[in-house]
Scaffold this motif. Structure first.
Motif, PDB file in Angstrom:
ATOM      1  N   LEU A  71       1.074  -1.122  -0.089  1.00  0.00           N
ATOM      2  CA  LEU A  71       0.014  -0.116   0.070  1.00  0.00           C
ATOM      3  C   LEU A  71       0.701   1.321   0.039  1.00  0.00           C
ATOM      4  N   GLN A  72       1.833   1.029   0.806  1.00  0.00           N
ATOM      5  CA  GLN A  72       2.658   2.606   0.930  1.00  0.00           C
ATOM      6  C   GLN A  72       3.446   2.654  -0.323  1.00  0.00           C
ATOM      7  N   GLU A  73       4.041   1.623  -0.859  1.00  0.00           N
ATOM      8  CA  GLU A  73       4.600   1.896  -2.482  1.00  0.00           C
ATOM      9  C   GLU A  73       3.574   1.969  -3.319  1.00  0.00           C
ATOM     10  N   LEU A  74       2.484   1.697  -3.477  1.00  0.00           N
ATOM     11  CA  LEU A  74       1.447   2.179  -4.278  1.00  0.00           C
ATOM     12  C   LEU A  74       1.155   3.627  -4.165  1.00  0.00           C
TER      13      LEU A  74
ATOM     14  N   ALA B  46       3.810   5.866  -5.358  1.00  0.00           N
ATOM     15  CA  ALA B  46       4.109   5.903  -6.868  1.00  0.00           C
ATOM     16  C   ALA B  46       2.877   6.814  -7.478  1.00  0.00           C
ATOM     17  N   THR B  47       2.020   7.204  -6.953  1.00  0.00           N
ATOM     18  CA  THR B  47       0.787   8.057  -7.367  1.00  0.00           C
ATOM     19  C   THR B  47       1.300   9.164  -8.108  1.00  0.00           C
ATOM     20  N   SER B  48       0.619   9.780  -9.146  1.00  0.00           N
ATOM     21  CA  SER B  48       0.941  10.886  -9.723  1.00  0.00           C
ATOM     22  C   SER B  48       0.141  11.823  -9.158  1.00  0.00           C
ATOM     23  N   ASP B  49       0.903  13.142  -9.146  1.00  0.00           N
ATOM     24  CA  ASP B  49       0.128  14.264  -8.452  1.00  0.00           C
ATOM     25  C   ASP B  49      -0.786  15.024  -8.993  1.00  0.00           C
TER      26      ASP B  49
ATOM     27  N   GLN C  23      -3.544  13.233  -9.841  1.00  0.00           N
ATOM     28  CA  GLN C  23      -4.577  12.545  -9.311  1.00  0.00           C
ATOM     29  C   GLN C  23      -5.289  12.973  -8.139  1.00  0.00           C
ATOM     30  N   PRO C  24      -6.521  13.115  -7.818  1.00  0.00           N
ATOM     31  CA  PRO C  24      -6.817  13.795  -6.628  1.00  0.00           C
ATOM     32  C   PRO C  24      -6.477  12.755  -5.423  1.00  0.00           C
ATOM     33  N   VAL C  25      -6.260  13.377  -4.457  1.00  0.00           N
ATOM     34  CA  VAL C  25      -5.810  12.579  -3.430  1.00  0.00           C
ATOM     35  C   VAL C  25      -6.560  11.341  -2.803  1.00  0.00           C
ATOM     36  N   LEU C  26      -7.943  11.479  -2.896  1.00  0.00           N
ATOM     37  CA  LEU C  26      -8.906  10.453  -2.494  1.00  0.00           C
ATOM     38  C   LEU C  26      -8.753   9.480  -3.657  1.00  0.00           C
ATOM     39  N   ALA C  27      -8.757   9.690  -4.890  1.00  0.00           N
ATOM     40  CA  ALA C  27      -8.858   8.837  -5.777  1.00  0.00           C
ATOM     41  C   ALA C  27      -7.442   8.040  -5.835  1.00  0.00           C
ATOM     42  N   SER C  28      -6.471   8.410  -5.664  1.00  0.00           N
ATOM     43  CA  SER C  28      -5.165   7.921  -5.412  1.00  0.00           C
ATOM     44  C   SER C  28      -5.420   6.845  -4.258  1.00  0.00           C
ATOM     45  N   ILE C  29      -5.769   7.198  -3.167  1.00  0.00           N
ATOM     46  CA  ILE C  29      -6.085   6.043  -2.004  1.00  0.00           C
ATOM     47  C   ILE C  29      -6.937   5.271  -2.347  1.00  0.00           C
ATOM     48  N   CYS C  30      -7.974   5.652  -3.018  1.00  0.00           N
ATOM     49  CA  CYS C  30      -8.987   4.617  -3.527  1.00  0.00           C
ATOM     50  C   CYS C  30      -8.292   3.376  -4.104  1.00  0.00           C
ATOM     51  N   ALA C  31      -7.617   4.003  -5.529  1.00  0.00           N
ATOM     52  CA  ALA C  31      -6.936   3.061  -6.410  1.00  0.00           C
ATOM     53  C   ALA C  31      -5.952   2.226  -5.678  1.00  0.00           C
ATOM     54  N   ALA C  32      -5.215   2.871  -4.625  1.00  0.00           N
ATOM     55  CA  ALA C  32      -4.398   2.033  -3.884  1.00  0.00           C
ATOM     56  C   ALA C  32      -4.950   0.979  -2.993  1.00  0.00           C
ATOM     57  N   TYR C  33      -5.985   0.963  -2.721  1.00  0.00           N
ATOM     58  CA  TYR C  33      -6.822   0.028  -1.827  1.00  0.00           C
ATOM     59  C   TYR C  33      -7.458  -0.957  -2.515  1.00  0.00           C
ATOM     60  N   VAL C  34      -7.916  -0.421  -3.887  1.00  0.00           N
ATOM     61  CA  VAL C  34      -8.547  -1.536  -4.586  1.00  0.00           C
ATOM     62  C   VAL C  34      -7.178  -2.601  -5.346  1.00  0.00           C
TER      63      VAL C  34
ATOM     64  N   VAL D 131      -1.346   6.035   5.186  1.00  0.00           N
ATOM     65  CA  VAL D 131      -1.998   6.886   4.423  1.00  0.00           C
ATOM     66  C   VAL D 131      -1.904   8.299   4.749  1.00  0.00           C
ATOM     67  N   ALA D 132      -1.847   8.626   6.029  1.00  0.00           N
ATOM     68  CA  ALA D 132      -1.554  10.081   6.665  1.00  0.00           C
ATOM     69  C   ALA D 132      -0.417  10.611   6.169  1.00  0.00           C
ATOM     70  N   GLU D 133       0.522   9.808   5.983  1.00  0.00           N
ATOM     71  CA  GLU D 133       2.008  10.239   5.425  1.00  0.00           C
ATOM     72  C   GLU D 133       1.748  10.592   4.036  1.00  0.00           C
ATOM     73  N   HIS D 134       0.978   9.801   3.235  1.00  0.00           N
ATOM     74  CA  HIS D 134       0.754  10.097   1.903  1.00  0.00           C
ATOM     75  C   HIS D 134       0.209  11.450   1.811  1.00  0.00           C
ATOM     76  N   VAL D 135      -1.135  11.708   2.451  1.00  0.00           N
ATOM     77  CA  VAL D 135      -1.786  12.718   2.515  1.00  0.00           C
ATOM     78  C   VAL D 135      -1.263  14.166   2.923  1.00  0.00           C
TER      79      VAL D 135
END
Lengths: 194, 194
Positions: free
Chosen positions: A70-73, A76-79, A81-92, A133-137
């Motif tokens: 999860l952390q790696e995903l 690797a997200t692009s800036d 993408q909206p934050v929530l979308a990036s978290i959702c994608a990582a969870y999926v 997740v909090a660190e990502h945000v």
DNA sequence: TGTGGGGTGGCACTCGGTGCCACTAGCGTC
DNA sequence: GACGCTAGTGGCACCGAGTGCCACCCCACA
């Protein structure tokens, strides 16, 4: 005694997990003793607690690796993408199990979400997810990881994921769809409430 | 032996709570034994476990009454008010302690949010809150209490409340302000993220 | 033929939590 | 005053989770 001829560091652990999940499924988690799990796995009680710090830990599989992916995903997200979308994608993505593993996942999540002792224990394991997740945000917003928005996003997206698992368990749809449905509601401020 | 001359059903309990909170604050929760709490409260270990099912339960005060008040407040809300606003108002109201009780609340919440064993235990207690909130949302939307939206709203509003407690503990503002700030973010779909 | 390390089993111990029984204090009834 | 009832208590024995310690065995490597 048998000593395990090779045991590439994991055979025993996997056997314990299988025995534990089978027993916890057949009876209530709390009525199954660590001795019984050890017996079923063909090891001693002492060895059981060398592989798992807690009786509850035996149902979590490789959760540490799960959190790491999860952390790696997230990293690797692009800036763009909206934050929530990036978290959702990582969870999926991190919960995209091959079909053959779904029954196992179902049983695991059913136990974690319904057995009180496991539900309690889950809080400690999920605290790692929240931190990641909090660190990502925080990286995306410039806040400290402990500030309101990073923490709130971490905790409420985990609420969304938990709810998605609940509805997935109760129905027969795909987990990815349930995750998207929950995150959509959350991201839009619960539009159906108005 | 002393038997307590009157003990209007609660003196003993209150004394145990005070002793427990004092000990858990001074040392780590897990290093304090039930015997020590009982000794400090002037009762036997056996009596301690008659008043509290669990060592962890001694830090929760009258949480059952807390949940009941929350339920009553939610039941009394007007249908004109947005659902999230009604939940926020109920959370604020039920956590509106007199100033003299705030140090106690601070310490209690600090323990619950930081001691792993208490953090785990909290999940079981908060499950009651989630159920009450989900039922409230279900009444308003016509859904079943177990459906996606009621559960998601219940879990994510609790996430907001938990986050508000975290920021309240870290700072020196008012709990009501922190609750409103968290609920505002949640209700608006985290506007600062865009 | 040693020798060192990792995985194991056994044992004893601590601590949380429970069931059972005996004791006491308070209270109403005859 | 004697009786019985009930509620709160303490003591004891017990179970289960988890841990520290030690002895053992097996395998790799020198």
């Amino acid at each position: 005694m048998t000593g395990a001829v090779v045991d590439p560091r994991g055979i025993t652990r996997a056997r314990i997990e299988a025995a534990a999940l089978e027993l916890f499924t057949r009876r209530d988690f709390e009525t199954v003793t660590a001795d019984e799990v050890a017996d079923a796995a063909g090891i001693s009680r002492r060895t059981f607690f060398r592989h798992f710090a807690t009786k509850a830990d035996a149902v979590w599989g490789d959760f540490h690796g799960h959190v790491q992916r999860l952390q790696e995903l997230l990293a690797a997200t692009s800036d763009d993408q909206p934050v929530l979308a990036s978290i959702c994608a990582a969870y999926v993505e991190v919960n995209d199990y091959p079909g053959a593993d779904l029954p196992l996942l179902r049983e695991r999540m059913r136990l974690i979400l319904t057995e009180p002792a496991l539900q309690a224990h889950s809080q400690v394991r999920y605290a790692d997810v929240d931190r990641v997740v909090a660190e990502h945000v925080a990286r995306r917003t410039g806040d400290r990881p402990g500030a309101l928005v990073p923490r709130l996003v971490a905790l409420s997206t985990r609420a969304a994921a938990t709810t998605a698992f609940e509805t997935w368990l109760a129905g027969d749809g795909s987990l990815a769809d349930d995750l998207h449905a929950a995150f959509d509601q959350l991201a839009a401020g619960f539009p159906t409430l108005r």
